[in-house]
Design a protein around this motif. Sequence first.
Motif, short mmCIF file in Angstrom:
data_model
loop_
_atom_site.label_atom_id
_atom_site.label_comp_id
_atom_site.label_asym_id
_atom_site.label_seq_id
_atom_site.Cartn_x
_atom_site.Cartn_y
_atom_site.Cartn_z
N ALA A 1 -65.80 41.96 -14.96
CA ALA A 1 -65.81 40.49 -15.48
C ALA A 1 -64.50 40.21 -15.97
N LEU A 2 -64.12 40.88 -16.95
CA LEU A 2 -62.92 40.82 -17.61
C LEU A 2 -61.61 41.10 -16.91
N LEU A 3 -61.65 41.92 -15.91
CA LEU A 3 -60.62 42.46 -14.98
C LEU A 3 -60.43 41.51 -13.86
N GLU A 4 -61.71 40.99 -13.32
CA GLU A 4 -61.59 39.86 -12.49
C GLU A 4 -60.78 38.56 -12.95
N ARG A 5 -60.82 38.27 -14.02
CA ARG A 5 -60.17 37.34 -14.63
C ARG A 5 -58.61 37.46 -15.04
N ALA A 6 -58.56 38.73 -15.44
CA ALA A 6 -57.16 39.01 -15.94
C ALA A 6 -56.41 39.33 -14.78
N SER A 7 -56.86 40.03 -13.62
CA SER A 7 -55.97 40.29 -12.60
C SER A 7 -55.13 39.20 -12.15
N VAL A 8 -55.48 37.97 -11.95
CA VAL A 8 -54.96 36.99 -11.40
C VAL A 8 -53.66 36.49 -12.08
N VAL B 1 -52.33 42.17 -24.64
CA VAL B 1 -52.70 40.69 -24.56
C VAL B 1 -53.93 40.87 -24.25
N VAL B 2 -54.51 41.48 -23.28
CA VAL B 2 -55.90 41.78 -22.64
C VAL B 2 -56.08 43.37 -22.96
N GLU B 3 -57.21 43.39 -23.58
CA GLU B 3 -57.60 44.82 -24.16
C GLU B 3 -58.86 45.20 -23.58
N ALA B 4 -59.22 46.23 -22.86
CA ALA B 4 -60.43 46.71 -22.21
C ALA B 4 -60.66 48.15 -22.69
N HIS B 5 -61.87 48.25 -23.05
CA HIS B 5 -62.35 49.64 -23.52
C HIS B 5 -63.25 50.18 -22.64
N LEU B 6 -62.86 51.07 -21.66
CA LEU B 6 -63.62 51.71 -20.68
C LEU B 6 -64.92 52.66 -21.55
N PRO B 7 -65.90 52.66 -21.13
CA PRO B 7 -67.08 53.32 -21.68
C PRO B 7 -67.28 54.62 -21.41
N PRO B 8 -67.75 55.80 -21.93
CA PRO B 8 -67.72 57.02 -21.79
C PRO B 8 -68.82 57.06 -20.70
N LEU B 9 -68.83 57.99 -20.05
CA LEU B 9 -70.08 58.16 -18.72
C LEU B 9 -71.28 58.61 -19.74
N ALA C 1 -55.47 36.61 -35.73
CA ALA C 1 -56.91 36.74 -35.90
C ALA C 1 -57.30 37.51 -34.62
N GLU C 2 -58.32 38.03 -34.78
CA GLU C 2 -59.09 38.51 -33.40
C GLU C 2 -60.06 37.55 -32.91
N GLU C 3 -60.12 37.33 -31.50
CA GLU C 3 -61.05 36.25 -30.96
C GLU C 3 -61.82 36.88 -30.02
N PRO C 4 -63.13 37.31 -30.25
CA PRO C 4 -63.87 37.87 -29.22
C PRO C 4 -63.98 36.63 -27.91
N ILE C 5 -64.00 36.92 -26.74
CA ILE C 5 -64.09 36.32 -25.74
C ILE C 5 -65.41 36.59 -25.03
N ASP C 6 -66.40 35.74 -24.92
CA ASP C 6 -67.54 35.97 -24.31
C ASP C 6 -67.59 35.68 -22.78
N ILE C 7 -67.50 36.64 -22.22
CA ILE C 7 -67.54 36.37 -20.55
C ILE C 7 -68.70 37.10 -19.97
N ALA C 8 -69.25 36.48 -19.16
CA ALA C 8 -70.60 36.96 -18.51
C ALA C 8 -70.46 38.07 -17.63
N PRO C 9 -71.31 38.90 -17.65
CA PRO C 9 -71.02 40.11 -16.79
C PRO C 9 -70.83 39.89 -15.37
N SER C 10 -70.32 40.53 -14.50
CA SER C 10 -69.76 40.22 -13.26
C SER C 10 -71.16 40.50 -12.13
N ALA C 11 -71.17 39.97 -11.30
CA ALA C 11 -72.43 40.10 -10.33
C ALA C 11 -72.04 41.47 -9.53
N ALA C 12 -70.74 41.93 -9.41
CA ALA C 12 -70.33 42.89 -8.52
C ALA C 12 -70.76 44.37 -9.32
N GLY C 13 -70.94 45.22 -8.19
CA GLY C 13 -71.21 46.62 -8.86
C GLY C 13 -70.10 47.57 -8.69
#
Length: 459
Positions: free
Chosen positions: A153-160, A304-312, A124-136
């Motif tokens: 926000a996703l990368l801040e969690r996944a990096s550790v 394991v963690v998948e991140a879609h980078l948005p186009p400009l 199954a695909e499990e969407p994970i609801d993560i609040a947006p980061s406060a960082a710019g």
Amino acid sequence: MTPAAPYIGEPTMLVSRVTNEIQRNQTHAKCRLRVLFGGEVGREVPLPAVGVVVGADPACDVLLSDEAVSGRHLTVVPTRAGFDVTDLGSRNGTWLDGVAITRATVPVGTTLRVGGTLLQLLPAEEPIDIAPSAAGRFGAMVGGSLAMRRIYALLERASVSDAPILFLGESGTGKELAARGVHDHSRRKDGPFVVFDCGAASETLIESDLFGHVRGSFTGAHADRPGAFALADKGTLFLDEIGDLPLSLQPKLLRLLESGEVTPLGARKAEKYDVRIVAATHRDLWSEVGRGTFRGDLFYRLAVVEAHLPPLRSRPDDIAELVKVFLEKNRFAGPLTRGANLDRLGAYGWPGNVRELRNVVTRGVALAAPGASFEQLPFLLRATSQADAPAPLGRADIPYHDAKSALVLRFEREYLADLLRRAEGNLSQAARLAGLERKYLYKVLERADMLPARLRAEN
């Protein structure tokens, strides 16, 4: 006939996919079977713990209309190691990677062929609801838009953690910067960060470049040479354009990811490495898995963690901030002012994404007269990217992958515009006409920036 592309995820939603490693702790009911090609293309069936019988008999749990499929063709039972697949004496067999199987335990992501039908075994695909980061920003990635703060926000969690990360997105969206940011925010930040471009490596030497070789292993191998994995030991290895990795090398890469060991070309003894893998591609890897050009088990091991980078073009609010950063890097002394120049940059389509914006600003500063203000910078934008001047096919004035991405985007926009016209704006009808699942159609519309505003707000 080409099978419809499998559904990847809700538009603009960040998804953490369940992998082999994670699935060992999941319930069997989380699994599913998907028809990738055949009369029932797009159909998905949940797999209960007791499994299902697949065949042409109406009494089967999964009924297929394929005339080459036997009445009771095969059974599929989810296990903690993957799926137990048993052929029930079918007349045309059950095939995996061109080999007929009678009984086998196969990993998540496996595609089976029964008659003329392709079946994929999935978690199954499990969407994970993560609040947006406060960082710019995150590392060298810049932009305070909501889309980017969700990425941060996703990368801040996944990096550790040491979990593999797969970056998806068009060329020029900053996948290498994201990978470097992950490394710099991880416990491995003092270790090496090694970049290996799977698309640029020579097909004849890619195995040596990736895994290393010993002296005398082939003509010209005059000394032992460490591969990218050895160089990245105790650090991070960024596998750029992983979708271009030859199919023949994918099993060896998978074994290394599973065991941490690899045998250099020509060596007798396996070497063990401690490497965190971050990969990226501009390709739709999920569709590549369905076509058999990319191994499903390797995909799940990488994503394991998948991140879609948005186009400009989908985050125009970030353009001014990016321009300011590029002006500073090029030592432009004047201030950034809002006016016609910035308006032109904001209205442009940016097929080359952030990379193209950087090049435009760098060129503008280089060609500017001494003492020029921001409004006087000569920003040269490609007319071929404007809506009123369609680009010629196959031009070679930009890198191959950028040109291909721009062409695919142009095709999608023209196709979708005609599709919506024929369906009179009814997305359910449009999905039926296109042979796509409605959710996947949403994703394609979102990628082309054509998703209706009400649906974009919901997603």
